[in-house]
Design a protein around this motif. Structure first.
Motif, PDB file in Angstrom:
ATOM      1  N   HIS A  45      83.692  14.868   5.370  1.00  0.00           N
ATOM      2  CA  HIS A  45      84.128  14.935   6.775  1.00  0.00           C
ATOM      3  C   HIS A  45      82.932  15.534   7.519  1.00  0.00           C
ATOM      4  N   TYR A  47      86.146  22.691  17.006  1.00  0.00           N
ATOM      5  CA  TYR A  47      86.661  21.424  16.483  1.00  0.00           C
ATOM      6  C   TYR A  47      87.837  21.651  15.531  1.00  0.00           C
ATOM      7  N   THR A  75      91.350  22.333  16.965  1.00  0.00           N
ATOM      8  CA  THR A  75      92.198  21.220  17.410  1.00  0.00           C
ATOM      9  C   THR A  75      92.460  20.197  16.303  1.00  0.00           C
ATOM     10  N   THR A  76      91.709  20.257  15.213  1.00  0.00           N
ATOM     11  CA  THR A  76      91.810  19.210  14.194  1.00  0.00           C
ATOM     12  C   THR A  76      92.679  19.610  13.013  1.00  0.00           C
ATOM     13  N   ASN A 101      93.996  18.266   7.694  1.00  0.00           N
ATOM     14  CA  ASN A 101      93.544  17.449   8.816  1.00  0.00           C
ATOM     15  C   ASN A 101      94.758  16.789   9.472  1.00  0.00           C
ATOM     16  N   ARG A 102      95.000  17.119  10.749  1.00  0.00           N
ATOM     17  CA  ARG A 102      96.135  16.567  11.500  1.00  0.00           C
ATOM     18  C   ARG A 102      96.128  15.049  11.530  1.00  0.00           C
ATOM     19  N   ASN A 103      94.919  14.484  11.574  1.00  0.00           N
ATOM     20  CA  ASN A 103      94.803  13.032  11.760  1.00  0.00           C
ATOM     21  C   ASN A 103      94.991  12.256  10.472  1.00  0.00           C
ATOM     22  N   PRO A 153      85.758  10.501   8.078  1.00  0.00           N
ATOM     23  CA  PRO A 153      86.078  11.228   9.314  1.00  0.00           C
ATOM     24  C   PRO A 153      84.898  12.071   9.789  1.00  0.00           C
ATOM     25  N   MET A 178      83.355  14.712  13.383  1.00  0.00           N
ATOM     26  CA  MET A 178      83.449  15.225  14.737  1.00  0.00           C
ATOM     27  C   MET A 178      82.341  14.560  15.559  1.00  0.00           C
TER      28      MET A 178
END
Ligand SMILES: *Cc1c(COP(=O)(O)O)cnc(C)c1O
Length: 399
Positions: free
Chosen positions: A119, A138, A141-142, A150-152, A363, A365
């Motif tokens: 990542h 980062y 919020t992630t 990892n939220r996503n 993934p 940023m």
């Protein structure tokens, strides 16, 4: 100023700083001016050439003493050292591992070997290493609230691997704070930073684990080799066990209690390493002197500046860095062409990891600072031979 004019100034400035201005200047080259032959001869005469021997033990002890770490475990190269670090940090298949995009592929491949997903994170201009402030913002919020996930992607984020770029320490205290805050394990890729200190402490002491490399292009070489560093005694013992086939000690029986690796460093390589470590203080002095001369000889070159060690750091200046001003970045390739044609070996930064095909969908940023650095960076000849001259002729390839 044209690309041609800038190239001529760069060549002139490198030659003015070199001990032998008219010689070819490789990017780096190994120097064997100590007891290498004596120690290698001893290995051959005693028959102790392979996976155990007194030079392995001595090399590990001397590395621990030099770096100030509790335990050093010698292994076959820096890449496998990092693989072992990731396994020892508890990285499991399907985890994500935060890692800079501005690094050598040897930092990232081991994440894939462990079945994990890199990542990518951004770097900063002040250190060329991971930017802790941007990373913290980062992660805020992630990551999900219930632990480092990892939220996503829903995947667990287990560790952050930082790298001390070209020997310049990253901001380790801030990075360690970010790791503490978000529940991540910090691992240092110190492959390039043997002899580099952050606030008086040798790099490789702040992370739970760190990796060194002794490839032919590094500050000291064992031909090929690496080491794992840690201040955790139990983890150090486990690192030795894991990298030596996980064999349980016994006078004759072959019992193994986990799937271990045959990652050990042979005694002949460690013998070379012991002889090299005796010369390390001299190598570091020569490389720092060369960096200081570059600062002088490039002062008058418009459009470019030599990178100097970050505040509160003492760098080994493994590879000197020239940063072109933004207005001159379009001339980078012309400078690379002309310098290499003139026998002054230069290199661009590595192609950023997120642009390599095997990591293109990983993934990430926002990576804008790494992109800016990558476009402007040129590595200059930095070997001990360039710094203090050569007692013997050397190949211009340096390997
Ligand atoms: C050299 C290097 C490695 C790998 O070391 P090897 O001994 O060549 O496997 C890993 N990471 C970085 C940043 C390096 O420069």
């Amino acid at each position: 100023m044209t690309g041609e004019q800038l190239s001529a100034r760069v060549i002139e400035a490198v030659r003015a700083a070199a001990a032998e201005p008219d010689a070819p200047q490789p990017l780096h080259e190994p120097v064997f001016e100590g007891r290498e032959i004596a120690y290698l001869t001893e290995c051959i005469e005693t028959g102790w050439v392979s996976s155990v021997g007194k030079f392995v033990d001595r090399f590990e002890q001397e590395l621990a003493a030099f770096t100030g770490t509790r335990r050093a475990v010698a292994v076959a190269n820096g890449t496998v050292a990092l693989h072992a670090c990731l396994r020892l940090a508890g990285v499991e298949p399907g985890d994500e591992v935060l890692v800079p995009t501005l690094t050598f592929v040897g930092t990232v491949n081991p994440i894939a070997y462990a079945g994990a997903i890199p990542h990518f994170v951004d770097s900063e201009e002040a250190t060329l290493g991971v930017d802790p402030d941007k990373l913290a913002a980062y992660l805020e919020t992630t990551l999900a609230e219930d632990g480092p996930r990892n939220r996503n992607t829903g995947r667990r984020v287990r560790a952050l691997v930082v790298m001390h770029t070209y020997g310049h320490p990253a901001r380790l205290h801030e990075l360690a704070e970010v790791c503490d805050r978000f529940g991540l394990v910090l691992i240092e890729d110190a492959a390039e930073s043997l002899g580099s200190y952050y606030r008086g402490t040798h790099t490789g002491n702040t992370g739970r684990l760190a990796a060194l490399s002794f490839n032919g292009n590094k500050t000291v070489t064992t031909g090929g080799g690496g080491a794992i560093l840690t201040n955790d005694e139990a983890l150090g013992a486990l690192a030795k066990h894991l990298t030596t086939t996980a064999k349980q000690p016994h006078r004759w029986a072959f019992n193994h209690d986990m799937v271990g690796y045959n990652y050990r460093m042979p005694n002949i390589n460690a013998a070379l390493g012991c002889a090299q470590l005796e010369q390390l203080p001299g190598f570091l002095e020569a490389k720092r002197a060369l960096a200081a001369r570059y600062l002088e000889t490039f002062r008058e070159v418009p459009g470019a500046r030599v990178f100097t060690e970050p505040p509160e750091c003492r760098s080994n200046y493994w590879l000197n860095v020239l940063l072109l001003d933004p207005a001159h970045e379009a001339r980078r390739d012309a400078v690379l062409e002309a310098t290499n044609a003139a026998g002054v070996t230069t290199r661009p930064a590595w192609t950023l990891m997120h642009r390599l095909p095997m990591f293109a969908s990983a993934p990430r940023m926002d990576l804008c600072t790494a992109e800016i650095i990558e476009r402007r960076l040129i590595n200059l000849p930095s070997g001990v031979g360039t710094a203090r001259g050569r007692s013997r002729p050397t190949s211009s390839q340096g390997r």
